[in-house]
Design an enzyme around this catalytic site. Structure first.
Site, PDB file in Angstrom:
ATOM      1  N   THR A  16      70.145  37.151  39.268  1.00 35.36           N
ATOM      2  CA  THR A  16      69.722  37.182  39.832  1.00 35.36           C
ATOM      3  C   THR A  16      68.833  37.688  40.827  1.00 35.36           C
ATOM      4  OG1 THR A  16      68.652  37.958  38.150  1.00 35.36           O
ATOM      5  CG2 THR A  16      70.277  39.361  38.074  1.00 35.36           C
ATOM      6  N   HIS A 113      59.354  31.962  36.775  1.00 34.61           N
ATOM      7  CA  HIS A 113      58.597  32.533  35.671  1.00 34.61           C
ATOM      8  C   HIS A 113      58.924  33.705  34.787  1.00 34.61           C
ATOM      9  CE1 HIS A 113      58.196  30.280  31.182  1.00 34.61           C
ATOM     10  NE2 HIS A 113      57.278  30.873  30.832  1.00 34.61           N
ATOM     11  N   GLU A 184      59.890  39.690  38.900  1.00 36.93           N
ATOM     12  CA  GLU A 184      60.905  38.284  39.502  1.00 36.93           C
ATOM     13  C   GLU A 184      61.264  38.294  40.491  1.00 36.93           C
ATOM     14  OE1 GLU A 184      62.965  36.808  36.753  1.00 36.93           O
ATOM     15  OE2 GLU A 184      61.691  37.160  34.952  1.00 36.93           O
TER      16      GLU A 184
HETATM   17  C1  GAR Z   1      64.593  34.393  34.673  1.00 40.38           C
HETATM   18  O1  GAR Z   1      64.022  35.913  34.356  1.00 40.38           O
HETATM   19  C2  GAR Z   1      63.483  33.426  35.419  1.00 40.38           C
HETATM   20  O2  GAR Z   1      62.300  34.004  35.208  1.00 40.38           O
HETATM   21  C3  GAR Z   1      64.235  32.375  33.429  1.00 40.38           C
HETATM   22  O3  GAR Z   1      65.638  32.616  33.578  1.00 40.38           O
HETATM   23  C4  GAR Z   1      66.781  33.938  34.425  1.00 40.38           C
HETATM   24  C5  GAR Z   1      67.175  33.690  35.242  1.00 40.38           C
HETATM   25  O4  GAR Z   1      67.657  35.185  35.619  1.00 40.38           O
HETATM   26  N1  GAR Z   1      63.846  30.900  34.567  1.00 40.38           N
HETATM   27  C6  GAR Z   1      63.144  30.613  33.032  1.00 40.38           C
HETATM   28  O5  GAR Z   1      63.465  31.072  31.898  1.00 40.38           O
HETATM   29  C7  GAR Z   1      62.205  29.061  33.357  1.00 40.38           C
HETATM   30  N2  GAR Z   1      61.963  28.638  32.947  1.00 40.38           N
HETATM   31  P1  GAR Z   1      69.388  35.336  36.716  1.00 40.38           P
HETATM   32  O6  GAR Z   1      69.913  34.136  36.567  1.00 40.38           O
HETATM   33  O7  GAR Z   1      69.609  35.981  36.734  1.00 40.38           O
HETATM   34  O8  GAR Z   1      68.305  34.715  38.203  1.00 40.38           O
END
Ligand code: GAR
Length: 205
Positions: A16, A113, A184
């Site tokens: 996302t 993060h 994010e």
């Molecule tokens: C997101 O919330 C990102 O911030 C987190 O993983 C998710 C990925 O979602 N990252 C971490 O926790 C890194 N330490 P996405 O694949 O839908 O972007």
């Protein structure tokens, strides 16, 4: 002289945050960079479909196929260097990078993060675990951080942060969704533009 910085986005899952970057770029909000490559360490990551839909080249170095982390990382690094990538964006990329890798792209790797660093970060804090820890501690405000990546896990200089309120009755899932939507997906594309613009400005000096 570069007019746009070639950007690679590294993902492991749903993508996302990648989508937020692709949408921002399509809307003209990342004029200083161009997403030219999406890399995943997971062959079934939905992020790969998002990239393909946007017409962006993809590369897979699957954790199950290349189980040695160092080898996987070396191959990713070689590809990024071959493609002359100027900025690496970690968007839900679940492999911790070695010092060799971070040094090769010093001040050229950013990560999103899902907490307000220095809370709920470092090894073992990723994805839903971060929001579980925030709820367990009972914080009333959490958020997201985009930071430069160095050899210390989640320890590099902070670029942008945004706070998000915890609500009564939140579960890790509802909190995760709100942090993504309100923080994010906004600060990651904004930080990508900020860093690309700085890289372009530096080459003019
Ligand atoms: C997101 O919330 C990102 O911030 C987190 O993983 C998710 C990925 O979602 N990252 C971490 O926790 C890194 N330490 P996405 O694949 O839908 O972007």
């Amino acid at each position: 002289m570069l007019k746009q910085v070639p950007v690679a986005v590294l993902c492991s899952g749903g993508g996302t945050n990648l989508q937020a970057i692709l949408d921002s770029a399509a809307a003209g909000a990342i004029p200083s960079g161009e997403v030219v490559l999406v890399v995943s360490d997971n062959a079934s990551a939905y992020a790969l479909e998002r990239a393909a839909k946007a017409g962006v080249e993809t590369a897979v170095f699957d954790r199950k196929v290349i189980s040695d982390r160092r080898e996987r990382e070396a191959r990713i690094l070689a590809l990024l260097q071959e493609r002359k990538i100027g900025l690496v964006v970690l968007a839900g990329f679940m492999t911790i990078l070695s010092e060799k890798f971070t040094r090769a792209f010093e001040n050229r790797i950013i990560n999103v993060h899902p907490s307000l660093i220095p809370s709920f970060c470092g090894e073992g804090y990723y994805g839903l675990k971060v929001h579980e820890a925030a709820l367990r501690r009972g914080v009333k405000v959490t958020g997201a951080t985009v930071h430069f990546v160095n050899e210390v896990c989640d320890g590099g200089p902070i670029i942008l942060q945004k706070a998000v309120c915890v609500e009564e009755g939140d579960t890790p899932e509802t909190l995760q969704k709100r942090v993504m939507r309100e923080a994010e997906w906004q600060i990651l594309p904004a930080a990508a533009e900020l860093v690309c613009k700085t890289i372009l400005d530096e080459q003019e000096r």
